[in-house]
Design a protein around this motif. Structure first.
Motif, short mmCIF file in Angstrom:
data_model
loop_
_atom_site.label_atom_id
_atom_site.label_comp_id
_atom_site.label_asym_id
_atom_site.label_seq_id
_atom_site.Cartn_x
_atom_site.Cartn_y
_atom_site.Cartn_z
N ALA A 1 -4.46 11.06 -2.91
CA ALA A 1 -3.83 10.43 -2.11
C ALA A 1 -2.38 10.76 -1.93
O ALA A 1 -1.81 11.35 -2.57
CB ALA A 1 -3.94 8.87 -2.52
N LYS A 2 -2.11 10.81 -0.61
CA LYS A 2 -0.83 11.25 -0.25
C LYS A 2 0.21 9.96 -0.31
O LYS A 2 -0.16 8.94 -0.49
CB LYS A 2 -0.69 11.53 1.32
CG LYS A 2 -1.37 12.85 1.66
CD LYS A 2 -1.23 13.33 2.89
CE LYS A 2 -1.75 14.52 3.34
NZ LYS A 2 -1.57 15.01 4.60
N ASN A 3 1.44 10.52 -0.69
CA ASN A 3 2.66 9.51 -1.06
C ASN A 3 2.92 8.78 0.25
O ASN A 3 2.84 9.66 1.33
CB ASN A 3 3.36 9.90 -2.04
CG ASN A 3 4.90 10.36 -1.45
OD1 ASN A 3 5.09 9.98 -0.51
ND2 ASN A 3 5.66 11.02 -2.24
N LYS A 4 3.60 7.69 0.35
CA LYS A 4 3.95 7.17 1.51
C LYS A 4 5.34 7.85 2.03
O LYS A 4 5.54 7.52 3.26
CB LYS A 4 4.32 5.57 1.46
CG LYS A 4 3.02 4.90 1.23
CD LYS A 4 2.15 4.39 2.57
CE LYS A 4 1.14 3.27 2.47
NZ LYS A 4 0.90 3.05 3.62
N GLY A 5 6.05 8.32 1.41
CA GLY A 5 7.18 8.96 1.91
C GLY A 5 8.51 7.86 2.11
O GLY A 5 8.56 7.08 1.13
N ALA A 6 9.07 7.77 3.32
CA ALA A 6 10.11 6.97 3.54
C ALA A 6 9.86 5.50 3.99
O ALA A 6 10.82 5.01 4.12
CB ALA A 6 10.96 7.57 4.60
N ARG A 7 8.43 5.28 4.21
CA ARG A 7 8.16 3.88 4.93
C ARG A 7 8.03 2.95 3.70
O ARG A 7 7.55 3.27 2.61
CB ARG A 7 6.77 4.04 5.37
CG ARG A 7 6.84 5.08 6.71
CD ARG A 7 5.67 4.57 7.73
NE ARG A 7 5.87 3.47 8.43
CZ ARG A 7 6.74 3.30 9.59
NH1 ARG A 7 7.64 4.16 9.76
NH2 ARG A 7 6.73 2.09 10.26
N ILE A 8 8.87 1.86 3.73
CA ILE A 8 8.81 0.83 2.89
C ILE A 8 8.47 -0.57 3.65
O ILE A 8 8.47 -0.61 4.89
CB ILE A 8 10.29 0.43 2.44
CG1 ILE A 8 11.30 0.34 3.54
CG2 ILE A 8 10.58 1.76 1.39
CD1 ILE A 8 12.71 0.13 3.03
N ILE A 9 7.95 -1.55 2.81
CA ILE A 9 7.63 -2.87 3.50
C ILE A 9 8.93 -3.76 3.34
O ILE A 9 9.28 -3.79 2.23
CB ILE A 9 6.53 -3.24 2.83
CG1 ILE A 9 5.21 -2.58 2.78
CG2 ILE A 9 6.05 -4.76 3.01
CD1 ILE A 9 4.17 -3.06 1.91
N GLY B 1 10.30 -25.79 7.63
CA GLY B 1 10.40 -24.52 6.60
C GLY B 1 10.85 -23.34 7.23
O GLY B 1 11.29 -23.31 8.27
N ILE B 2 10.55 -22.38 6.34
CA ILE B 2 11.07 -21.15 6.94
C ILE B 2 10.01 -20.06 7.08
O ILE B 2 8.95 -19.93 6.23
CB ILE B 2 12.02 -20.33 5.85
CG1 ILE B 2 13.09 -21.30 5.18
CG2 ILE B 2 12.53 -18.97 5.96
CD1 ILE B 2 13.72 -20.90 4.02
N PHE B 3 9.92 -19.38 8.22
CA PHE B 3 8.83 -18.58 8.70
C PHE B 3 9.15 -17.10 8.33
O PHE B 3 10.31 -16.82 8.96
CB PHE B 3 8.33 -18.82 10.12
CG PHE B 3 7.14 -18.12 10.31
CD1 PHE B 3 5.70 -18.71 10.00
CD2 PHE B 3 7.01 -16.83 11.27
CE1 PHE B 3 4.70 -18.35 10.27
CE2 PHE B 3 5.81 -16.55 11.72
CZ PHE B 3 4.44 -17.20 11.00
N ARG B 4 8.32 -16.40 7.98
CA ARG B 4 8.46 -14.94 7.72
C ARG B 4 7.34 -13.85 8.15
O ARG B 4 6.41 -14.41 8.01
CB ARG B 4 8.70 -14.55 5.89
CG ARG B 4 10.09 -15.48 5.49
CD ARG B 4 10.11 -15.04 4.16
NE ARG B 4 11.14 -15.65 3.56
CZ ARG B 4 11.75 -15.93 2.51
NH1 ARG B 4 10.90 -15.90 1.40
NH2 ARG B 4 12.68 -16.63 2.21
N TYR B 5 7.84 -12.81 8.72
CA TYR B 5 6.88 -11.88 9.20
C TYR B 5 7.20 -10.72 8.11
O TYR B 5 8.12 -10.47 7.50
CB TYR B 5 7.27 -11.23 10.48
CG TYR B 5 6.73 -12.17 11.48
CD1 TYR B 5 5.45 -12.17 11.84
CD2 TYR B 5 7.82 -12.96 12.39
CE1 TYR B 5 4.99 -12.86 13.03
CE2 TYR B 5 7.34 -13.45 13.36
CZ TYR B 5 5.75 -13.70 13.55
OH TYR B 5 5.46 -14.40 14.92
N THR B 6 6.00 -9.97 7.69
CA THR B 6 6.27 -8.67 6.87
C THR B 6 5.81 -7.55 7.69
O THR B 6 4.90 -7.63 8.76
CB THR B 6 5.31 -8.70 5.56
OG1 THR B 6 4.01 -8.89 6.06
CG2 THR B 6 5.74 -9.59 4.56
#
Length: 69
Positions: free
Chosen positions: A2-10, A33-38
């Motif tokens: 598997a390749k590593n993801k590099g600079a991408r973060i969640i 409430g509080i709504f969140r997206y990822t």
């Protein structure tokens, strides 16, 4: 292998309204409430905090969602 993801973060985007002072009749039917997206971002291209305009179902309008820690 598997390749590593590099600079991408969640990252997590949160609505800043948090149902404060919304007085429309439609908003009274909405739950509180509080709504969140990822989402993910490239931290090399976007080192600062991300802001995206998205729909918040709690306040029933489009808001600027800001990246949280």
């Amino acid at each position: 292998m598997a390749k590593n993801k590099g600079a991408r973060i969640i990252i997590t985007l949160e609505c800043p309204c948090k149902n404060n002072n919304r007085t429309n009749q439609e908003n009274n039917k909405r739950k509180k409430g509080i709504f969140r997206y990822t989402t993910s971002k490239n931290k090399r291209n976007n080192p600062s905090r991300l802001e995206i305009k998205k729909f918040c179902p709690y306040c029933n309008c489009h808001e600027m969602f800001k990246e949280i820690k």
